[in-house]
Scaffold this motif. Structure first.
Motif, PDB file in Angstrom:
ATOM      1  N   VAL A 136       0.794  -1.052  -0.164  1.00  0.00           N
ATOM      2  CA  VAL A 136      -0.063   0.116   0.076  1.00  0.00           C
ATOM      3  C   VAL A 136       0.948   1.252   0.000  1.00  0.00           C
ATOM      4  CG1 VAL A 136      -1.590   1.343   1.331  1.00  0.00           C
ATOM      5  CG2 VAL A 136      -2.029  -1.064   1.285  1.00  0.00           C
ATOM      6  N   PRO A 137       0.637   2.075  -0.715  1.00  0.00           N
ATOM      7  CA  PRO A 137       1.536   3.513  -1.057  1.00  0.00           C
ATOM      8  C   PRO A 137       1.045   4.519   0.089  1.00  0.00           C
ATOM      9  CG  PRO A 137      -0.007   3.464  -2.778  1.00  0.00           C
ATOM     10  CD  PRO A 137      -0.105   2.009  -1.934  1.00  0.00           C
ATOM     11  N   TYR A 138       1.607   4.297   1.330  1.00  0.00           N
ATOM     12  CA  TYR A 138       1.105   5.090   2.444  1.00  0.00           C
ATOM     13  C   TYR A 138       1.370   6.470   2.240  1.00  0.00           C
ATOM     14  CZ  TYR A 138      -0.079   0.493   4.750  1.00  0.00           C
ATOM     15  OH  TYR A 138      -0.353  -0.725   4.901  1.00  0.00           O
ATOM     16  N   ARG A 139       2.547   6.848   1.784  1.00  0.00           N
ATOM     17  CA  ARG A 139       2.872   8.242   1.624  1.00  0.00           C
ATOM     18  C   ARG A 139       2.082   9.107   0.952  1.00  0.00           C
ATOM     19  NH1 ARG A 139       9.387   8.448   1.633  1.00  0.00           N
ATOM     20  NH2 ARG A 139       8.865   6.734   0.183  1.00  0.00           N
ATOM     21  N   ALA A 140       1.945   8.150  -0.365  1.00  0.00           N
ATOM     22  CA  ALA A 140       1.148   8.699  -1.381  1.00  0.00           C
ATOM     23  C   ALA A 140      -0.368   8.858  -0.989  1.00  0.00           C
ATOM     24  CB  ALA A 140       1.204   8.088  -2.793  1.00  0.00           C
ATOM     25  N   ASN A 141      -0.879   8.105  -0.204  1.00  0.00           N
ATOM     26  CA  ASN A 141      -2.206   7.988   0.077  1.00  0.00           C
ATOM     27  C   ASN A 141      -2.701   9.310   0.994  1.00  0.00           C
ATOM     28  OD1 ASN A 141      -2.671   5.731  -1.117  1.00  0.00           O
ATOM     29  ND2 ASN A 141      -2.936   4.551   0.329  1.00  0.00           N
ATOM     30  N   ILE A 142      -1.538   9.368   1.860  1.00  0.00           N
ATOM     31  CA  ILE A 142      -1.679  10.819   3.034  1.00  0.00           C
ATOM     32  C   ILE A 142      -1.607  12.069   2.187  1.00  0.00           C
ATOM     33  CG2 ILE A 142      -1.029  11.559   4.875  1.00  0.00           C
ATOM     34  CD1 ILE A 142      -2.530   9.041   5.496  1.00  0.00           C
ATOM     35  N   PHE A 143      -0.514  11.821   1.566  1.00  0.00           N
ATOM     36  CA  PHE A 143       0.015  13.272   0.808  1.00  0.00           C
ATOM     37  C   PHE A 143      -1.426  13.727  -0.018  1.00  0.00           C
ATOM     38  CE2 PHE A 143       3.312  15.934  -0.752  1.00  0.00           C
ATOM     39  CZ  PHE A 143       2.848  16.455  -1.790  1.00  0.00           C
ATOM     40  N   ALA A 144      -2.025  12.607  -0.890  1.00  0.00           N
ATOM     41  CA  ALA A 144      -3.163  13.024  -1.792  1.00  0.00           C
ATOM     42  C   ALA A 144      -4.340  13.322  -1.092  1.00  0.00           C
ATOM     43  CB  ALA A 144      -3.524  11.567  -2.634  1.00  0.00           C
ATOM     44  N   MET A 145      -4.427  13.033   0.159  1.00  0.00           N
ATOM     45  CA  MET A 145      -5.614  13.428   0.973  1.00  0.00           C
ATOM     46  C   MET A 145      -5.357  14.708   1.364  1.00  0.00           C
ATOM     47  SD  MET A 145      -8.314  11.296   1.315  1.00  0.00           S
ATOM     48  CE  MET A 145      -8.870   9.588   1.380  1.00  0.00           C
TER      49      MET A 145
ATOM     50  N   PRO B 203       2.369   2.507   8.630  1.00  0.00           N
ATOM     51  CA  PRO B 203       2.478   3.774   8.980  1.00  0.00           C
ATOM     52  C   PRO B 203       1.454   4.762   8.773  1.00  0.00           C
ATOM     53  CG  PRO B 203       3.544   3.583   6.999  1.00  0.00           C
ATOM     54  CD  PRO B 203       2.796   2.308   7.285  1.00  0.00           C
ATOM     55  N   GLU B 204       0.097   4.223   8.533  1.00  0.00           N
ATOM     56  CA  GLU B 204      -0.822   5.332   7.950  1.00  0.00           C
ATOM     57  C   GLU B 204      -0.930   6.536   9.059  1.00  0.00           C
ATOM     58  OE1 GLU B 204      -4.387   3.878   5.610  1.00  0.00           O
ATOM     59  OE2 GLU B 204      -5.205   4.227   7.760  1.00  0.00           O
ATOM     60  N   ALA B 205      -1.318   5.974  10.388  1.00  0.00           N
ATOM     61  CA  ALA B 205      -1.442   6.867  11.692  1.00  0.00           C
ATOM     62  C   ALA B 205      -0.151   7.847  11.759  1.00  0.00           C
ATOM     63  CB  ALA B 205      -1.689   6.367  12.636  1.00  0.00           C
ATOM     64  N   LYS B 206       0.834   7.360  11.482  1.00  0.00           N
ATOM     65  CA  LYS B 206       2.111   8.436  11.787  1.00  0.00           C
ATOM     66  C   LYS B 206       2.101   9.264  10.789  1.00  0.00           C
ATOM     67  CE  LYS B 206       5.139   4.513  13.929  1.00  0.00           C
ATOM     68  NZ  LYS B 206       6.070   3.772  14.094  1.00  0.00           N
ATOM     69  N   LEU B 207       1.936   9.001   9.424  1.00  0.00           N
ATOM     70  CA  LEU B 207       2.099   9.762   8.318  1.00  0.00           C
ATOM     71  C   LEU B 207       1.069  10.830   8.404  1.00  0.00           C
ATOM     72  CD1 LEU B 207       2.783   6.900   5.583  1.00  0.00           C
ATOM     73  CD2 LEU B 207       4.310   8.965   6.178  1.00  0.00           C
ATOM     74  N   ALA B 208      -0.294  10.419   8.997  1.00  0.00           N
ATOM     75  CA  ALA B 208      -1.564  11.524   9.119  1.00  0.00           C
ATOM     76  C   ALA B 208      -1.040  12.434  10.124  1.00  0.00           C
ATOM     77  CB  ALA B 208      -2.595  10.716   9.441  1.00  0.00           C
ATOM     78  N   ARG B 209      -0.180  11.931  11.294  1.00  0.00           N
ATOM     79  CA  ARG B 209       0.272  13.087  12.257  1.00  0.00           C
ATOM     80  C   ARG B 209       1.379  13.960  11.615  1.00  0.00           C
ATOM     81  NH1 ARG B 209       0.070  12.829  17.653  1.00  0.00           N
ATOM     82  NH2 ARG B 209      -2.127  12.384  17.137  1.00  0.00           N
ATOM     83  N   GLU B 210       2.163  13.529  10.733  1.00  0.00           N
ATOM     84  CA  GLU B 210       3.074  14.232  10.057  1.00  0.00           C
ATOM     85  C   GLU B 210       2.410  15.615   9.306  1.00  0.00           C
ATOM     86  OE1 GLU B 210       7.178  11.804  10.178  1.00  0.00           O
ATOM     87  OE2 GLU B 210       6.350  11.982   8.182  1.00  0.00           O
ATOM     88  N   ALA B 211       1.380  14.945   8.712  1.00  0.00           N
ATOM     89  CA  ALA B 211       0.649  15.812   7.698  1.00  0.00           C
ATOM     90  C   ALA B 211      -0.269  16.799   8.370  1.00  0.00           C
ATOM     91  CB  ALA B 211      -0.029  14.976   6.599  1.00  0.00           C
ATOM     92  N   GLU B 212      -0.412  16.607   9.579  1.00  0.00           N
ATOM     93  CA  GLU B 212      -1.327  17.396  10.675  1.00  0.00           C
ATOM     94  C   GLU B 212      -2.746  17.402  10.363  1.00  0.00           C
ATOM     95  OE1 GLU B 212       1.606  21.222  11.981  1.00  0.00           O
ATOM     96  OE2 GLU B 212       0.571  21.715  10.034  1.00  0.00           O
ATOM     97  N   LEU B 213      -2.959  15.934  10.185  1.00  0.00           N
ATOM     98  CA  LEU B 213      -4.465  15.648   9.989  1.00  0.00           C
ATOM     99  C   LEU B 213      -5.003  15.149  11.254  1.00  0.00           C
ATOM    100  CD1 LEU B 213      -4.234  13.623   6.671  1.00  0.00           C
ATOM    101  CD2 LEU B 213      -4.848  16.334   6.869  1.00  0.00           C
ATOM    102  N   CYS B 214      -6.113  15.508  11.568  1.00  0.00           N
ATOM    103  CA  CYS B 214      -6.768  14.757  12.550  1.00  0.00           C
ATOM    104  C   CYS B 214      -7.138  13.100  11.987  1.00  0.00           C
ATOM    105  CB  CYS B 214      -8.420  15.494  12.705  1.00  0.00           C
ATOM    106  SG  CYS B 214      -8.140  16.856  13.861  1.00  0.00           S
ATOM    107  N   TYR B 215      -7.009  12.301  12.788  1.00  0.00           N
ATOM    108  CA  TYR B 215      -7.020  10.802  12.290  1.00  0.00           C
ATOM    109  C   TYR B 215      -7.654  10.151  13.420  1.00  0.00           C
ATOM    110  CZ  TYR B 215      -5.270   6.295  10.618  1.00  0.00           C
ATOM    111  OH  TYR B 215      -5.100   5.112  10.344  1.00  0.00           O
ATOM    112  N   ALA B 216      -8.642   9.349  13.044  1.00  0.00           N
ATOM    113  CA  ALA B 216      -9.221   8.248  13.579  1.00  0.00           C
ATOM    114  C   ALA B 216      -9.413   6.990  12.991  1.00  0.00           C
ATOM    115  CB  ALA B 216     -10.702   8.860  14.249  1.00  0.00           C
ATOM    116  N   CYS B 217      -9.539   6.043  13.660  1.00  0.00           N
ATOM    117  CA  CYS B 217      -9.410   4.445  13.093  1.00  0.00           C
ATOM    118  C   CYS B 217     -10.505   3.890  13.824  1.00  0.00           C
ATOM    119  CB  CYS B 217      -8.236   3.823  13.639  1.00  0.00           C
ATOM    120  SG  CYS B 217      -8.260   2.217  12.896  1.00  0.00           S
ATOM    121  N   VAL B 218     -11.420   3.336  12.822  1.00  0.00           N
ATOM    122  CA  VAL B 218     -12.753   2.598  13.075  1.00  0.00           C
ATOM    123  C   VAL B 218     -12.254   1.072  12.833  1.00  0.00           C
ATOM    124  CG1 VAL B 218     -15.131   2.059  12.720  1.00  0.00           C
ATOM    125  CG2 VAL B 218     -14.225   4.419  12.803  1.00  0.00           C
ATOM    126  N   ALA B 219     -11.959   0.294  13.769  1.00  0.00           N
ATOM    127  CA  ALA B 219     -11.706  -1.085  13.474  1.00  0.00           C
ATOM    128  C   ALA B 219     -12.817  -2.154  13.652  1.00  0.00           C
ATOM    129  CB  ALA B 219     -10.703  -1.498  14.518  1.00  0.00           C
TER     130      ALA B 219
END
Length: 287
Positions: free
Chosen positions: A65-74, A188-204
């Protein structure tokens, strides 16, 4: 600034229904293409962006999964509040298949993934003691309860590399750590979201009891997919409820949007101009 919802859908959640002005769009990033095109539109009056984490048809493994590209795109699309929907196994008897758990902690056991936007020439360290946004997580819990699903608020997610499921010894080890659920895509999805200064929540979305449970067969794909598909409609209903809840809520006071304050270590004169240009979208506020 109006807050914008982004949703990253996991196994079984490849589409969001009911979008007005719906359009699948291509987003280019310095880290390559995201997992798929991103579905944009308006849901209950609010702009939303949806990305299937594994791509439509499930083409990406957890490791590819291209995690960095995904968060960057969002971030590029203007997302401020990112909700991750993830299929997981349960490590506790009380958390049954079909239940939802709102994650608030992680144990990262992945090892084959790029986990940061930073690099040589631009070094930084963000705080991560509380890896999810409590305010957005509370909204997700409220939305989840509205679907009639059993919802557990707060829990620890073990992120394993995969793609194989756990051994029995590993499953027992994670239980001994007090972890609640196990999955393959939370990091690393949650870590990258933090670096991108996004509010992040996970529904498992719990699909199985992993392999520790004496009355539960070894995990297999058919079982995971069957339960994930049953959960998918509830996941979509949860997402549909979020715009109204977000509109009625106060702005985030968790500091998610200021995560980079004081984070960059590299002296201004030593910062790589190419890195600065590359990361303008996710870090322009502090660069």
């Amino acid at each position: 600034m109006e807050r914008m919802i982004g949703v990253i859908g996991g196994s079984g959640v490849y589409q969001i229904d009911g979008l007005e002005e719906a359009e699948w769009v291509d987003v280019e990033t310095p880290f390559g293409a995201p997992s798929d095109q991103i579905l944009t539109g308006r849901l209950n009056g609010r702009q939303i962006a949806f990305l299937p984490r594994h791509g439509r048809g499930h083409v990406h493994t957890p490791s590819t999964v291209p995690y960095r590209a995904n968060i960057f795109a969002m971030k590029e699309l203007g997302v401020t509040d990112l909700v991750a929907v993830s299929a997981v196994g349960s490590l506790k008897e009380a958390y049954a298949p079909g239940d939802f758990l709102i994650v608030d902690q992680y144990i990262d056991r992945t090892f084959a993934r790029e986990k940061t936007f930073f690099g040589p020439g631009l070094v930084g360290h963000v705080p991560f003691a509380h890896p999810t946004c409590a305010q957005l997580s509370a909204l997700c819990a409220e939305a989840a309860r509205g679907t009639g699903t059993a919802v557990h608020e707060g829990g620890t997610y073990v992120a394993m590399e995969g793609p194989q499921f756990s051994t029995l010894a590993e499953s027992r080890l994670y239980r001994s750590w007090g972890a609640d659920v196990i999955g393959m895509t939370g990091m690393p999805e949650a870590k990258l979201a933090r670096e991108a200064e996004l509010c992040y929540a996970c529904v498992a979305m719990i699909t199985d009891y992993d392999c520790w449970h004496p009355d539960h067969d070894a995990v297999d794909v058919a079982q995971v997919v069957a339960t994930a598909m049953k959960n998918a409609d509830k996941a979509r209903a949860l997402v549909a409820a979020l715009p109204e809840l977000l509109a009625a809520s106060k702005g985030c006071d968790e500091g998610c949007g200021q995560a980079l304050d004081g984070a960059i270590m590299t002296a201004p004169a030593k910062r790589d101009p190419a890195m600065i240009e590359k990361l303008q979208t996710v870090m322009g506020r502090v660069l």
